[in-house]
Design an enzyme around this catalytic site. Structure first.
Site, PDB file in Angstrom:
ATOM      1  N   THR A  70       0.841  -1.201   0.000  1.00 24.30           N
ATOM      2  CA  THR A  70       0.000   0.000   0.000  1.00 24.30           C
ATOM      3  C   THR A  70       0.875   1.250   0.000  1.00 24.30           C
ATOM      4  O   THR A  70       0.650   2.181  -0.780  1.00 24.30           O
ATOM      5  CB  THR A  70      -0.952  -0.002   1.204  1.00 24.30           C
ATOM      6  OG1 THR A  70      -1.924  -1.043   1.028  1.00 24.30           O
ATOM      7  CG2 THR A  70      -1.675   1.335   1.326  1.00 24.30           C
ATOM      8  N   GLN A 177       0.570 -10.108  -6.034  1.00 25.35           N
ATOM      9  CA  GLN A 177       0.106 -11.493  -6.116  1.00 25.35           C
ATOM     10  C   GLN A 177       1.001 -12.374  -6.975  1.00 25.35           C
ATOM     11  O   GLN A 177       0.814 -13.587  -7.021  1.00 25.35           O
ATOM     12  CB  GLN A 177      -1.326 -11.529  -6.656  1.00 25.35           C
ATOM     13  CG  GLN A 177      -2.366 -10.955  -5.714  1.00 25.35           C
ATOM     14  CD  GLN A 177      -2.514 -11.753  -4.419  1.00 25.35           C
ATOM     15  OE1 GLN A 177      -2.188 -12.929  -4.358  1.00 25.35           O
ATOM     16  NE2 GLN A 177      -2.987 -11.088  -3.374  1.00 25.35           N
ATOM     17  N   SER A 197       4.550  -6.965  -1.259  1.00 20.19           N
ATOM     18  CA  SER A 197       4.347  -7.084   0.188  1.00 20.19           C
ATOM     19  C   SER A 197       4.832  -8.445   0.661  1.00 20.19           C
ATOM     20  O   SER A 197       4.482  -9.468   0.063  1.00 20.19           O
ATOM     21  CB  SER A 197       2.860  -6.940   0.551  1.00 20.19           C
ATOM     22  OG  SER A 197       2.584  -5.692   1.117  1.00 20.19           O
ATOM     23  N   HIS A 199       4.017 -10.313   3.198  1.00 17.86           N
ATOM     24  CA  HIS A 199       3.071 -11.270   3.775  1.00 17.86           C
ATOM     25  C   HIS A 199       2.296 -12.059   2.725  1.00 17.86           C
ATOM     26  O   HIS A 199       1.530 -12.959   3.062  1.00 17.86           O
ATOM     27  CB  HIS A 199       2.106 -10.572   4.740  1.00 17.86           C
ATOM     28  CG  HIS A 199       1.065  -9.717   4.102  1.00 17.86           C
ATOM     29  ND1 HIS A 199      -0.259 -10.098   4.047  1.00 17.86           N
ATOM     30  CD2 HIS A 199       1.127  -8.506   3.519  1.00 17.86           C
ATOM     31  CE1 HIS A 199      -0.971  -9.163   3.448  1.00 17.86           C
ATOM     32  NE2 HIS A 199      -0.148  -8.171   3.122  1.00 17.86           N
ATOM     33  N   THR A 234      13.384   4.733  10.447  1.00 18.19           N
ATOM     34  CA  THR A 234      14.310   3.645  10.736  1.00 18.19           C
ATOM     35  C   THR A 234      13.782   2.336  10.143  1.00 18.19           C
ATOM     36  O   THR A 234      12.613   2.001  10.319  1.00 18.19           O
ATOM     37  CB  THR A 234      14.493   3.487  12.259  1.00 18.19           C
ATOM     38  OG1 THR A 234      15.022   4.705  12.791  1.00 18.19           O
ATOM     39  CG2 THR A 234      15.436   2.338  12.583  1.00 18.19           C
ATOM     40  N   CYS A 319      -9.063  -6.460   1.933  1.00 16.84           N
ATOM     41  CA  CYS A 319      -9.132  -5.045   2.276  1.00 16.84           C
ATOM     42  C   CYS A 319     -10.559  -4.513   2.259  1.00 16.84           C
ATOM     43  O   CYS A 319     -10.812  -3.389   2.660  1.00 16.84           O
ATOM     44  CB  CYS A 319      -8.258  -4.231   1.324  1.00 16.84           C
ATOM     45  SG  CYS A 319      -6.518  -4.660   1.465  1.00 16.84           S
TER      46      CYS A 319
END
Length: 371
Positions: A70, A177, A197, A199, A234, A319
């Site tokens: 995102t 994906q 991403s 995950h 960071t 989402c």
């Protein structure tokens, strides 16, 4: 619980947990600190960046660590559009993108007067010709996904990249994906930006990457000079360690994993051959995502009954979970009045699933739908 919602998120593997635990236990340093502990953390960070760059066959200097796709999508689209609006204010995307892309486009339209062309699938898919027909002299950005999160459909990213090689428009690809499942090499598809991403490929949540060529874009976060002044904050060392390990494992085992998922998909379809069903989307897709509908069966009720039976699937993007809004992807494919919007569920697979699990899903569906 049988988990078949891997397009929403994936479980961490033991090797990823070990990689993250090792950082938590032994390496707490800030990679921006100049003392020995900080320098050691910085060495770790460089090694993780190299691991990810190697998986994508690119230069590590092109990898920016983010909090997830995102943020990567927002940075690429919003950051590039605002920094380059003197070249034009026209953007091209598709109507089947993830909401982190669609809502970013809407923001640019409403707040800054950009004009966005949303390409709708024709004959079940989006083509490079549609992009070519929509291109204008003032087009500055084209943004498409690599594989759709609800149907698994593959978009013609390589053809679009070739098309844009002689145009001023930058090319952004949402590869969430696809990465870790099939070959994703941003330089081969001529992408200027690429988002991912962790995950989605058995890494941790809250960490991702943005691949970027030396394009000028406005930073969304201001503060320190991390990520070569491109993304302040960071670095999430624990998450990055897990992401690097997850992607390295996924790429190393990609072919075997892909074959296994193909076998899972076919075993499931064979097991429900006696049911009346249809599959949404085009024929050109990754096998990991199966969007399937059962005529006259309400998907919300079906999902609930499967959940009570110990099987986790979904009706679309995570989402939009908890809402009653129909799938914008299926609406783009079949029209807002199509019964498919209320009949379809998404079964998404990973290499961690087994034949026994998909056969159990088939058994439960036969028991529910067959009645």
């Amino acid at each position: 619980m049988i988990y078949l919602d891997n397009a929403a998120t994936t479980p961490l593997t033991p090797s990823v947990i070990d990689a993250m635990t090792e950082i938590m236990v032994n390496d707490f340093g800030n990679p921006s600190s100049i003392h020995g502990i900080g320098r050691h953390a910085n060495q770790r960070l460089r090694s993780y960046r190299q691991t990810i760059a190697s998986a994508l066959k690119t230069d590590p200097r092109r990898i920016i660590f983010t909090s997830g796709a995102t943020e990567s999508n927002n940075t690429a689209i919003k950051g590039y559009a605002l920094a380059n609006q003197e070249k034009g204010k026209h953007i091209i995307t598709t109507s089947i993108e993830h909401h982190s892309v669609l809502h970013t486009m809407e923001y640019l339209e409403k707040r800054f007067g950009f004009e966005v062309t949303y390409l709708k699938p024709e004959d079940g898919h989006v083509s490079a010709k549609q992009v070519a027909d929509a291109l204008r002299d003032d087009t500055i950005l084209v943004s498409t996904m690599f594989a759709n999160n609800e149907t698994g459909d593959l978009l013609p990213v390589k053809e679009i990249g070739e098309l844009l090689s002689d145009h001023q428009a930058a090319f952004h690809v949402d590869a969430v994906q696809a990465i870790g499942k099939i070959d994703v090499y941003p330089e081969e598809i001529k992408a200027d930006f690429l988002s991912a991403s962790a995950h989605k490929f058995h890494g941790p949540k809250g960490v991702g990457i943005l691949y970027s060529t030396p394009q000028h874009f406005d930073n969304l976060l201001h503060g320190g000079e991390q990520e070569e002044k491109r993304r302040a904050s960071t670095e999430n060392m624990i998450g990055i360690a897990g992401m690097a390990k997850a992607l390295s494992d996924a790429v190393a085992n990609k072919d075997a994993n892909y074959k296994h998922v193909q076998e899972l998909r076919q075993a499931f379809l064979d097991a429900i051959s006696g049911l009346d069903y249809y599959i949404n989307g085009s024929q050109n897709k990754i096998p990991h995502v199966l969007n399937i509908g059962f005529p006259n069966q309400n998907n919300g009720i079906l999902l609930t009954r499967l959940d009570l039976a110990g099987i986790a699937v979904s009706t679309g993007s995570a989402c939009t979970a908890g809402t009653v809004d129909p799938s914008h992807v299926l609406a783009s494919l079949y029209g807002e009045d199509s019964p498919r919007l209320a009949e379809s569920i998404r079964v998404s697979l990973s290499e961690l699933n087994t034949i026994e699990e998909v056969q159990e899903l088939a058994k439960k569906l036969i028991g529910i739908v067959g009645k």
